[in-house]
Design an enzyme around this catalytic site. Structure first.
Site, mmCIF file in Angstrom:
data_model
loop_
_atom_site.group_PDB
_atom_site.id
_atom_site.type_symbol
_atom_site.label_atom_id
_atom_site.label_comp_id
_atom_site.label_asym_id
_atom_site.label_seq_id
_atom_site.Cartn_x
_atom_site.Cartn_y
_atom_site.Cartn_z
ATOM 1 N N GLN A 154 0.828 -1.213 0.000
ATOM 2 C CA GLN A 154 0.000 0.000 0.000
ATOM 3 C C GLN A 154 0.867 1.270 0.000
ATOM 4 O O GLN A 154 0.397 2.341 0.369
ATOM 5 C CB GLN A 154 -0.908 0.008 1.235
ATOM 6 N N SER A 155 2.103 1.163 -0.425
ATOM 7 C CA SER A 155 3.072 2.254 -0.322
ATOM 8 C C SER A 155 2.706 3.478 -1.161
ATOM 9 O O SER A 155 2.619 3.406 -2.393
ATOM 10 C CB SER A 155 4.450 1.744 -0.753
ATOM 11 N N ASN A 156 2.509 4.603 -0.495
ATOM 12 C CA ASN A 156 2.295 5.858 -1.206
ATOM 13 C C ASN A 156 3.573 6.298 -1.911
ATOM 14 O O ASN A 156 3.521 6.904 -2.980
ATOM 15 C CB ASN A 156 1.841 6.955 -0.244
#
Length: 96
Positions: free
Chosen positions: A70-72
């Site tokens: 889920q890395s921005n």
């Protein structure tokens, strides 16, 4: 010589938080880095402008980064890479 790219929508606004300021009886402001660009999250782009500029100056054509699924930061790197015409490879850790 410029040491960064101009990818983000800058400068972002500084807004007074009216209700908080009133409740706390002081002037409270917030820097709106959420407005740097909808495809690139907040302050992530500020670092990427320097990193990607360095990569381009060194002749690289691919960005590689890692993070959680889920890395921005990973999402921002891809968006910025596309914007400047670079390929991007992500190494993502799954929560499963």
């Amino acid at each position: 010589m410029k040491n960064k790219l101009n990818i983000a929508n800058l400068p972002t606004k500084i807004e007074r938080l009216k209700n908080f300021s009133k409740d706390l009886n002081l002037n409270l402001f917030i820097k709106r880095d959420d407005q740097t660009g909808s495809e690139i999250s907040g302050n992530k782009i500020r670092k990427l402008e320097y990193s990607i500029k360095e990569a381009l100056d060194l002749g690289y054509d691919t960005l590689i980064t890692c993070g959680g699924s889920q890395s921005n930061h990973a999402r921002s790197t891809v968006a910025a890479g596309i914007k400047v015409g670079m390929s991007t490879t992500l190494v993502l850790k799954s929560d499963v």
